[in-house]
Design an enzyme around this catalytic site. Structure first.
Site, PDB file in Angstrom:
ATOM      1  N   GLU A  27     -80.608 -36.053  17.655  1.00  0.00           N
ATOM      2  CA  GLU A  27     -79.809 -34.870  17.331  1.00  0.00           C
ATOM      3  C   GLU A  27     -78.894 -34.474  18.491  1.00  0.00           C
ATOM      4  O   GLU A  27     -78.258 -35.320  19.125  1.00  0.00           O
ATOM      5  CB  GLU A  27     -80.732 -33.736  16.867  1.00  0.00           C
ATOM      6  CG  GLU A  27     -81.487 -34.123  15.595  1.00  0.00           C
ATOM      7  CD  GLU A  27     -82.198 -32.972  14.938  1.00  0.00           C
ATOM      8  OE1 GLU A  27     -81.549 -31.934  14.668  1.00  0.00           O
ATOM      9  OE2 GLU A  27     -83.407 -33.091  14.660  1.00  0.00           O
ATOM     10  N   ASP A  66     -82.667 -27.236   6.270  1.00  0.00           N
ATOM     11  CA  ASP A  66     -83.116 -27.956   7.452  1.00  0.00           C
ATOM     12  C   ASP A  66     -83.981 -27.003   8.288  1.00  0.00           C
ATOM     13  O   ASP A  66     -84.102 -25.813   7.991  1.00  0.00           O
ATOM     14  CB  ASP A  66     -81.911 -28.467   8.259  1.00  0.00           C
ATOM     15  CG  ASP A  66     -82.236 -29.731   9.052  1.00  0.00           C
ATOM     16  OD1 ASP A  66     -83.413 -29.926   9.411  1.00  0.00           O
ATOM     17  OD2 ASP A  66     -81.307 -30.512   9.317  1.00  0.00           O
TER      18      ASP A  66
END
Length: 632
Positions: free
Chosen positions: A518, A311
């Site tokens: 997020e 990521d």
């Protein structure tokens, strides 16, 4: 004489150079032969590569850092656009194509001409791109229990992504969100692993159906109208303690393999090209450094043959604070099994660190070869070597009418009717009549395209307002649906006196969460914003009302439920607000059932179906039904 010999001497090297290049152009090179099996091509290319070229293939950098010189000097294997990273504001598909092709030409100009792969988050349609179709987020799509719909959405998304010259998407998210306090819960289809497994049919939509003869784990991308997909975030990202993003997931082996892992089995069987590692930890071990699960289980047990990508700055976060011991982070992640590293900015540091680790034999060459072999395998499977440059043949697919109609269908099927009538004797409020004298539309989310689209839309965190992209707000959809004689009055937050004095037949109140993505979405209380509560209280206390909640998860609603005549969970429907109006007014019936438990109080969380103490406001699978009405 001297003049002639000087001229001849000048021409001779040029002639020899031209002859040499002509000869090279006609030399048979295995990896350039599309008739050969991919594995033979991978093997041939790998043995020709230097260490510098191999490590370059393992690097993915952000678009803002990419130049032709960088691509050529560092042999960069991949570029990405992060959330909101675009070539220009409101960039057209042609502008995107020019940008991607510019980088690709630089990659092709390197010694071996290995094409780069450009990736982008396309998590609910091609969500970074102006005028793309914005589909409902996964939390709504799980409601549909419709794998065919997901496959069609995948195919439409692939076309729109390819319309901008991009061949790789960081989707789907197949997390199993077990706690709605998690800021990424709307990226999850369900708390139920069976529903999440069902929704992995988006992968053959994105990539194409794998051939019947394909071996398990082999990545497959079926042509220039398909894209490589990415199953994320491996594994357990939806089970962190208290729903805190990037936190620790504490589970038994049984829970890991029966709740969080099953969708990965399905994804690999369906030929997914890549898998993204999770920021989170599993029982205290950072996933980016978890060799047992990355290499041992994913690569060896499940026989996944594509590549594992980190990521965004994911390897930095192996240590705390992030980047505190970068040499260790590089060593731990690569040895664990990460093949391509998303190093958005400081790629020279990563390249130098990994090169030193290989030269010191701390990272064996076999590990580098494994990573590059996997990356090349995906590139060959995508046809990048034969068709590295994008053309303009699909630009008309971006935001096309058929894709918007598909998104509208998805909105209709993702709505859940939670309440319909204050009591049995009062009768149902929905479907609403189209022909009445006057209706009130209220609430912060009634006329706000950005709010109804949520995070990961144009910008990483999403935007408010109606100027971000193309689409239809719920208010405008209502206006277009009701009878021409019906007066629609919009007042975002009217006071009770206004509501009582205007003789409204009924009201539609649209409220919900503000956009987030997020960690910014982590929320320990899950209450509606004050403006939403005020609108519900002011309107529903004075006139018959249906409340529509726009949110990425269930919210605290029980204290306000008694005042509502009807309640609809619309999740984050995206750009096509007409899908909401279609069902409100009875052109289609409500069919959706909850793919998430709707809790009563936050102190019950985490609470999931099957738990011993299961006392929800609405259980998983709940959803009232209506039939289409015949009104015009």
């Amino acid at each position: 004489m001297a003049r002639i010999s000087i001229t001849f001497l000048g021409v001779l090297p040029l002639a020899l150079c031209l002859l040499s290049s002509m000869t090279e152009a006609h030399v048979y090179v295995k990896y350039k032969d599309p008739k050969l099996p991919a594995e033979a091509r991978v093997k041939d290319l790998l043995k020709r590569m230097t260490l510098e070229e191999k490590i370059g293939q393992m690097v993915q950098i952000e678009r803002v850092n990419a130049t032709a010189r960088v691509m050529e000097d560092y042999f960069i294997g991949s570029i990405l656009s992060g959330g909101g990273s675009v070539p220009a504001p409101r960039a057209s598909p042609r502008k995107w194509i020019r940008t991607v092709n510019g980088f690709q030409k630089a990659a092709l100009a390197t010694r071996l001409g290995i094409p780069m792969i450009y990736g982008i988050d396309a998590v609910h349609g091609h969500n970074n791109v102006y005028k793309a179709t914005i589909f409902p987020h996964n939390v709504g799509l799980g409601v549909t229990r419709d794998p065919d719909l997901l496959k069609r959405i995948g195919a439409a998304t692939a076309l729109e992504v390819r319309a901008t010259g991009i061949p790789y998407v960081f989707a789907p998210c197949i997390a199993v969100c077990r706690d709605p306090r998690w800021g990424r819960c709307y990226e999850s289809y369900s708390e139920d692993p069976n529903i999440v497994q069902m929704m992995t049919d988006i992968i053959p939509g994105l990539q194409g159906d794998i051939p019947a003869t394909s071996r398990k784990g082999i990545p497959y991308v079926g042509g220039k109208d398909k894209v490589a997909a990415c199953a994320k975030h491996y594994v357990g990202d939806g089970g962190t303690v208290r729903g805190i993003n990037e936190n620790n997931t504490i589970v038994s082996k049984h829970e890991l393999y029966t709740i969080h892992m099953p969708a990965y089995y399905d994804s690999i069987i369906k030929g997914v090209a890549t898998v993204m590692a999770s920021y989170s930890s599993l029982n205290g071990v950072k996933m980016h450094a978890n060799r047992n699960l990355l290499t041992g289980f994913l690569k060896k047990t499940l026989k996944f043959k594509g590549f594992i990508i980190s990521d965004w700055q994911g390897i930095d976060r192996i240590t705390y604070p992030p980047h505190a011991n970068y040499t260790y982070s590089v060593q731990a992640s690569i040895l664990a099994g990460i093949d391509m590293v998303m190093v958005p900015y400081d790629y020279p540091e990563f390249i130098n660190e990994l090169t030193n680790l290989v030269e010191k034999k701390i990272v064996p060459m076999s590990r580098i070869n494994d990573a590059v072999r996997r990356i090349l395998r995906v590139k060959f499977s995508m046809g990048l070597f034969e068709s590295p440059l994008a053309d303009h043949s699909l630009v008309h697919k971006l935001g096309s009418k058929e894709h918007r109609e598909l998104a509208r269908e998805a909105v209709r099927k993702s709505l859940v009717l939670l309440k319909n009538g204050k009591s049995a004797s009062a009768g149902a409020l929905l479907p609403l009549p189209k022909k009445v004298p006057k209706i009130l539309v209220a609430g912060s989310h009634a006329h706000n395209l950005g709010y109804q689209s949520g995070g990961w839309t144009i910008e990483w965190q999403g935007l408010g307002g109606n100027n971000l992209t193309a689409g239809t707000t719920i208010l405008n959809a209502i206006k277009a649906t009701v009878d021409q004689s019906t007066q629609v009055v919009f007042n975002e937050n009217p006071d009770p006196a206004f509501v009582k004095s205007n003789g409204f037949s009924y009201a539609i109140v649209v409220v919900g969460e503000l956009p987030y993505a997020e960690t910014n979405g982590d929320n320990q209380d899950l209450t509606l914003p004050e403006s939403g509560l005020s609108a519900i209280q002011n309107v529903c206390g004075a006139v018959k009302c249906v409340v529509i909640v726009i949110s990425g998860r269930p919210l605290v609603i029980e204290p306000y439920l008694a005042s509502m005549d009807a309640l609809v969970a619309a999740w984050l429907p995206g750009s096509e607000g007409e899908g909401v109006a279609d069902v409100l007014f009875g052109d289609y019936g409500f069919t959706g059932t909850l793919a998430r438990t709707w809790f009563r109080r936050v102190d019950q969380l985490p609470m999931n179906v099957g738990d011993p103490q299961y006392d929800p406001l609405y259980p998983l699978g709940f959803g009232l039904k209506t039939k289409p009405s015949r009104q015009r």
